[in-house]
Scaffold this motif. Sequence first.
Motif, short mmCIF file in Angstrom:
data_model
loop_
_atom_site.label_atom_id
_atom_site.label_comp_id
_atom_site.label_asym_id
_atom_site.label_seq_id
_atom_site.Cartn_x
_atom_site.Cartn_y
_atom_site.Cartn_z
N ASP A 1 0.86 -1.18 0.00
CA ASP A 1 0.00 0.00 0.00
C ASP A 1 0.91 1.24 0.00
O ASP A 1 1.66 1.47 0.96
CB ASP A 1 -0.90 -0.01 1.23
CG ASP A 1 -1.91 1.12 1.22
OD1 ASP A 1 -2.02 1.81 0.19
OD2 ASP A 1 -2.59 1.30 2.25
N PRO A 2 0.87 2.06 -1.07
CA PRO A 2 1.81 3.18 -1.14
C PRO A 2 1.52 4.28 -0.11
O PRO A 2 2.44 5.03 0.26
CB PRO A 2 1.63 3.71 -2.56
CG PRO A 2 0.35 3.18 -3.04
CD PRO A 2 0.06 1.95 -2.25
N ARG A 3 0.30 4.38 0.39
CA ARG A 3 -0.01 5.43 1.36
C ARG A 3 0.59 5.12 2.73
O ARG A 3 1.11 6.01 3.40
CB ARG A 3 -1.53 5.59 1.49
CG ARG A 3 -2.16 6.20 0.24
CD ARG A 3 -3.66 6.36 0.40
NE ARG A 3 -4.28 5.02 0.43
CZ ARG A 3 -5.24 4.66 1.26
NH1 ARG A 3 -5.73 5.51 2.13
NH2 ARG A 3 -5.73 3.45 1.22
N THR A 4 0.51 3.84 3.16
CA THR A 4 0.97 3.48 4.50
C THR A 4 2.32 2.76 4.48
O THR A 4 2.89 2.53 5.53
CB THR A 4 -0.06 2.58 5.18
OG1 THR A 4 -0.20 1.39 4.42
CG2 THR A 4 -1.38 3.29 5.34
N ASN A 5 2.80 2.39 3.31
CA ASN A 5 4.04 1.63 3.17
C ASN A 5 3.99 0.29 3.91
O ASN A 5 4.98 -0.18 4.45
CB ASN A 5 5.25 2.43 3.65
CG ASN A 5 6.09 2.91 2.48
OD1 ASN A 5 5.76 2.63 1.34
ND2 ASN A 5 7.16 3.61 2.79
N ASN A 6 2.82 -0.29 3.96
CA ASN A 6 2.63 -1.61 4.58
C ASN A 6 2.10 -2.59 3.54
O ASN A 6 1.47 -2.20 2.56
CB ASN A 6 1.63 -1.52 5.74
CG ASN A 6 2.21 -0.80 6.93
OD1 ASN A 6 3.41 -0.84 7.16
ND2 ASN A 6 1.33 -0.13 7.68
#
Length: 134
Positions: free
Chosen positions: A67-72
Amino acid sequence: MASFSTTATITEPEISRDDHGRPGLPDYGTRLRRARLGLFVALIPVLMLFVSFTSAYVVRQGLPTLDPRTNNFVRDWIPVALPRLLLLNTFVLLVSSVSMELARRQIRARAIMEMASTGPGVSSGDQIKARGLR
């Protein structure tokens, strides 16, 4: 020039002969082996395609994505509910397959009984004639 390998010879399959001694079709065993080989060669790509789709499905189901928003890493697999029509179609297919197999067995049994009623007994030659119903 000299050759270091042996020469392979290919034997012709046994050929049936007609009444005048002329060659005809290959015998039943040879034709059956050829048909089975053709069926085997045709089924291998179908099996490989099925296995590849199944493995892709299993791998994709368990594969996390970033997930590019949370880097998870998150699991974004959304299960799809199967329609009830799929179960109905499967049931109809199974029932029709069973009924066709039962009909084939009855036809074969009747054919063998008719052959037995025309003579003292069913010979192996008569059963070969009914082999297409096997």
